[in-house]
Enzyme design. Structure first.
Site, mmCIF file in Angstrom:
data_model
loop_
_atom_site.group_PDB
_atom_site.id
_atom_site.type_symbol
_atom_site.label_atom_id
_atom_site.label_comp_id
_atom_site.label_asym_id
_atom_site.label_seq_id
_atom_site.Cartn_x
_atom_site.Cartn_y
_atom_site.Cartn_z
ATOM 1 N N THR A 44 0.898 -1.147 0.000
ATOM 2 C CA THR A 44 0.000 0.000 0.000
ATOM 3 C C THR A 44 0.936 1.196 0.000
ATOM 4 O O THR A 44 2.116 1.032 0.257
ATOM 5 C CB THR A 44 -0.876 0.012 1.279
ATOM 6 O OG1 THR A 44 -1.577 -1.219 1.393
ATOM 7 C CG2 THR A 44 -1.892 1.135 1.261
ATOM 8 N N ARG A 84 -13.580 -6.904 -3.890
ATOM 9 C CA ARG A 84 -12.927 -6.993 -2.580
ATOM 10 C C ARG A 84 -12.501 -5.601 -2.110
ATOM 11 O O ARG A 84 -11.939 -4.821 -2.874
ATOM 12 C CB ARG A 84 -11.709 -7.913 -2.662
ATOM 13 C CG ARG A 84 -10.991 -8.115 -1.309
ATOM 14 C CD ARG A 84 -9.782 -7.222 -1.153
ATOM 15 N NE ARG A 84 -9.037 -7.506 0.085
ATOM 16 C CZ ARG A 84 -7.967 -6.849 0.483
ATOM 17 N NH1 ARG A 84 -7.488 -5.850 -0.241
ATOM 18 N NH2 ARG A 84 -7.362 -7.155 1.613
#
EC number: 3.4.19.5
Length: 328
Positions: A198, A226
């Site tokens: 991330t 998701r």
């Protein structure tokens, strides 16, 4: 107040055999982002503007898993998510399921400032983006040749892969083995490679205002639809009058532990300092999950914590401290 401070990250969980060239590329990008943030902070730009500025830079570079270069879904497309939070009044904005928005973090900022909501997703978020006139691109813009290869290997292994920077030899070995043989699990299910990614930035400005921003493409070979921790306020991102936090790692574990909010909570309710709070949360709130986080406090402190073998990270403070690292 101890002056301004900034921290950035490019993901927790790093392959120990990552080529030196890739390591240096990552450090250069983190250093560039730090200097971008430092320049803005020295110009007295508010924390919320600085975190958006820095994360936009990370989204534009394909090195990490956000924006251009995002991980691919099982369908070979990109679905991005991001969130941003302004500490003083705990305003926040989040988006998920983006397929055409060039900079998801800026759309999250617009959700916070130009809508009555805190979170928009999929077709609704895309429609809001068109209404706001943000820059849109074809989904192909986000897809790199490297990630196409990663998705192919993930499908062959019948598993989820987390890190497109893992050397080819490592990928071949993981795809050759059955995912069920892996000692690592996510949400109770086995996986064959653990190296989540991330990007994020946390800032406290010279006025003591904290802000946080997080953006990601999610997991390689993830199911369409998701949603991970990155757009969830209190899990992947949180900012208040005490601190700002951005998390990275196993999203399902971060969600279960409400990791980002817990850092602020133990500072407030247990009276821990910033690093003490980060250490406590990483040790006590992840159960068997793998993750990391960066944090700043209103007093100008920076901190990080992770239980993976590495995390791409960088820090700088007004008193001249600056550090960029990957390993412990």
């Amino acid at each position: 107040m101890g002056g301004w401070a900034i921290a950035v990250h490019g993901g927790a969980g790093v392959d120990p055999n990552l080529p030196q060239e890739r390591q240096e590329e990552a450090k250069k990008l983190l250093t560039r982002c730090l200097h971008l943030g430092i320049s803005a902070l020295r110009s007295n730009i508010p924390a919320i503007d600085v975190v958006e500025l820095v994360v936009r830079e990370l989204e534009t570079d394909p090195l990490f898993n956000s924006g251009r270069g995002s991980a691919l879904t099982e369908n070979g497309t990109v679905e991005m998510e991001a969130s941003i939070m302004d500490g003083p009044k705990r305003r926040c904005g989040a988006v998920s399921g983006l397929t055409t928005v060039k900079n998801p973090i800026s759309l999250a900022r617009l959700v916070m400032e130009k809508s009555p909501h805190s979170y928009l997703a999929f077709s609704g978020a895309e429609e809001f983006a068109r209404q706001q006139g943000v820059e849109l691109v074809d989904n192909d813009y986000f897809i790199t040749e490297e990630n196409v290869g990663m998705l192919k290997l993930a499908k062959e292994a019948n598993s989820i892969l987390f890190d497109y920077r893992i050397p080819a030899a490592g990928l071949e070995s993981c795809s050759a083995g059955a995912a069920a043989d892996s000692p690592l699990v996510m949400n109770g299910l086995p996986i064959s490679v653990y190296a989540p990614e991330t990007v994020g930035c946390v800032v406290v400005d010279s006025e003591g205002r904290c802000a946080a921003a997080t953006s990601t493409g999610g997991l390689m070979n993830k199911k369409s639809g998701r949603i991970g921790d990155s757009p969830l306020i209190g899990s992947g991102t949180y900012a208040c009058d005490l601190c700002g936090i951005s998390c990275t790692g196993e999203g399902e574990a971060i969600i279960r532990g409400t990791l980002a909010r817990d850092v602020a909570a133990v500072m407030e309710y247990k009276g821990l300092d910033l690093q003490g709070a980060v250490d406590f949360v990483v040790k006590e709130r992840l159960d068997e999950g793998k993750a990391g986080l960066i944090a700043v406090s209103r007093d100008g402190e920076v901190a990080c914590g992770f239980n993976t073998n590495g995390m791409f990270r960088g820090f700088a403070t007004e008193d001249g401290f600056m550090e960029v690292g990957i390993w412990e």
